[in-house]
Design a protein around this motif. Structure first.
Motif, PDB file in Angstrom:
ATOM      1  N   ALA A   1       6.125  -9.151 -16.318  1.00  9.41           N
ATOM      2  CA  ALA A   1       6.798  -8.500 -15.859  1.00  9.41           C
ATOM      3  C   ALA A   1       6.359  -6.902 -16.135  1.00  9.41           C
ATOM      4  N   LEU A   2       6.736  -6.588 -15.505  1.00  8.36           N
ATOM      5  CA  LEU A   2       7.201  -5.244 -15.859  1.00  8.36           C
ATOM      6  C   LEU A   2       8.713  -4.969 -16.569  1.00  8.36           C
TER       7      LEU A   2
ATOM      8  N   SER B   1       9.417   4.517 -17.206  1.00  9.89           N
ATOM      9  CA  SER B   1       8.277   4.009 -15.898  1.00  9.89           C
ATOM     10  C   SER B   1       7.761   2.146 -16.330  1.00  9.89           C
ATOM     11  N   GLY B   2       8.074   2.358 -17.523  1.00  4.22           N
ATOM     12  CA  GLY B   2       7.747   0.697 -17.873  1.00  4.22           C
ATOM     13  C   GLY B   2       6.882  -0.208 -18.125  1.00  4.22           C
ATOM     14  N   THR B   3       6.934  -0.635 -19.078  1.00  2.00           N
ATOM     15  CA  THR B   3       5.525  -1.423 -19.895  1.00  2.00           C
ATOM     16  C   THR B   3       4.960  -2.392 -18.746  1.00  2.00           C
ATOM     17  N   GLN B   4       3.880  -2.558 -17.814  1.00  2.00           N
ATOM     18  CA  GLN B   4       3.342  -3.927 -17.484  1.00  2.00           C
ATOM     19  C   GLN B   4       3.035  -4.534 -18.907  1.00  2.00           C
TER      20      GLN B   4
ATOM     21  N   TYR C   1      10.016   4.544  -7.021  1.00  2.00           N
ATOM     22  CA  TYR C   1       8.891   4.976  -6.368  1.00  2.00           C
ATOM     23  C   TYR C   1       7.544   3.732  -6.793  1.00  2.00           C
ATOM     24  N   PRO C   2       6.325   3.407  -6.468  1.00  3.67           N
ATOM     25  CA  PRO C   2       5.482   2.974  -7.493  1.00  3.67           C
ATOM     26  C   PRO C   2       5.186   3.957  -8.147  1.00  3.67           C
ATOM     27  N   ALA C   3       4.292   2.922  -9.164  1.00  4.32           N
ATOM     28  CA  ALA C   3       4.509   3.096 -11.044  1.00  4.32           C
ATOM     29  C   ALA C   3       5.616   4.616 -11.533  1.00  4.32           C
ATOM     30  N   GLU C   4       6.457   3.938 -11.092  1.00  2.54           N
ATOM     31  CA  GLU C   4       8.248   5.063 -11.614  1.00  2.54           C
ATOM     32  C   GLU C   4       9.094   4.265 -12.071  1.00  2.54           C
ATOM     33  N   GLY C   5       9.885   4.238 -12.857  1.00  3.57           N
ATOM     34  CA  GLY C   5      11.049   3.608 -12.796  1.00  3.57           C
ATOM     35  C   GLY C   5      12.475   3.971 -12.405  1.00  3.57           C
ATOM     36  N   PRO C   6      13.579   3.598 -11.859  1.00  2.00           N
ATOM     37  CA  PRO C   6      13.953   3.710 -11.135  1.00  2.00           C
ATOM     38  C   PRO C   6      15.015   4.771 -11.499  1.00  2.00           C
ATOM     39  N   THR C   7      15.222   5.282 -10.142  1.00  2.70           N
ATOM     40  CA  THR C   7      16.652   6.819 -10.130  1.00  2.70           C
ATOM     41  C   THR C   7      17.559   6.558  -9.787  1.00  2.70           C
TER      42      THR C   7
ATOM     43  N   SER D   1      11.135   7.329   1.483  1.00  2.00           N
ATOM     44  CA  SER D   1      10.208   5.953   1.357  1.00  2.00           C
ATOM     45  C   SER D   1       9.812   5.316  -0.101  1.00  2.00           C
ATOM     46  N   ALA D   2      10.624   4.289  -0.231  1.00  4.68           N
ATOM     47  CA  ALA D   2      10.527   3.809  -1.654  1.00  4.68           C
ATOM     48  C   ALA D   2      11.468   2.167  -1.944  1.00  4.68           C
ATOM     49  N   VAL D   3      11.567   1.604  -3.294  1.00  2.94           N
ATOM     50  CA  VAL D   3      12.541   0.731  -3.024  1.00  2.94           C
ATOM     51  C   VAL D   3      13.632   0.994  -3.083  1.00  2.94           C
TER      52      VAL D   3
END
Lengths: 114, 117
Positions: free
Chosen positions: A87-88, A107-110, B39-45, B85-87
């Motif tokens: 998971a992330l 930004s997380g760890t995958q 956004y992809p590859a970023e944490g939620p803001t 455009s994002a989740v």
């Protein structure tokens, strides 16, 4: 001002191993939160640390554990890794434990478990 | 038990139109609600929040509406832009009631918003 930083960005382990994930909060923030985002699911609350103490934990088995250091950085340890632990893992920080304050996420760890 | 649900996995809108993202919750102890964008590859803001004592909160192009009786909240984005455009995740907390939920945000599964130029 530096944001929440997490390391490593990616981590590959095999089943049964242990994983250690690290998080540095924003300067001045005393609370650190850990969340898991499995594929297709929302963020699931794992742990909350504030002032070095574990304040709350989510519905995860005891092999998920962590700690917060005097400088407020935090580690998440996952023992006896299982495939479904892939998971992330997101870390967030805030000034205090009140969840009416916005959390700042890294930004997380995958984590991939093979 | 999914206490916060976003029943639409995805939403597609045209640039300039309104985007409406919906969220339902089941736990009546929830008293504070937030929306996050990822956004992809970023944490939620963090985007916007609302306390249960209000039914509307605005911040620029973003407005959150809360209907406590229906246990429903929605996020309106007007006008929508391609950069939106994002989740989008809604989240809820039992801040004022505390207890075992203190310090914990419960998130929905997210809605993927795509804004076409």
């Amino acid at each position: 001002e530096a944001g929440v930083t997490q390391s490593p960005t990616h981590l590959i382990k095999t089943r049964g191993q242990q994983a250690t994930l690290r998080c540095s909060p924003i300067s001045g923030h005393t609370s650190v939160y850990w969340y898991q985002q499995a594929l297709g699911l929302g963020l699931q609350f794992l742990l909350w640390y504030d002032e070095g103490e574990e304040r709350n934990r989510g519905n995860f088995p005891p092999r998920f554990s962590g700690r917060q250091f005097p400088n407020y950085s935090s580690e998440l340890n996952v023992n006896a890794l299982e495939l479904e632990d892939s998971a992330l893992y997101l870390c967030a920080s805030s000034y205090g434990g009140a969840t009416n304050e916005k959390l700042f996420f890294g930004s997380g760890t995958q984590l991939s478990v093979l | 038990d999914q206490q916060v649900k976003q029943n639409s996995p995805s939403l597609s809108v045209q640039e300039g139109r309104i985007s409406i993202l919906n969220c339902d919750y089941t736990n009546s102890m929830f008293d504070y609600f937030l929306w996050y964008k990822k956004y992809p590859a970023e944490g939620p803001t963090f985007l916007i929040s609302i306390s249960s004592i209000k039914d509307k909160n605005e911040d620029g192009r973003f407005t959150v509406f809360l209907n406590k009786s229906a246990k429903h909240l929605s996020l309106h984005i007007v006008p929508s832009q391609p950069g939106d455009s994002a989740v989008y995740f809604c989240a809820a907390s039992a801040y004022f009631s505390g207890g075992t939920s203190y310090g914990k945000l419960t998130f929905g599964q997210g809605t993927i918003l795509t804004v076409h130029p």
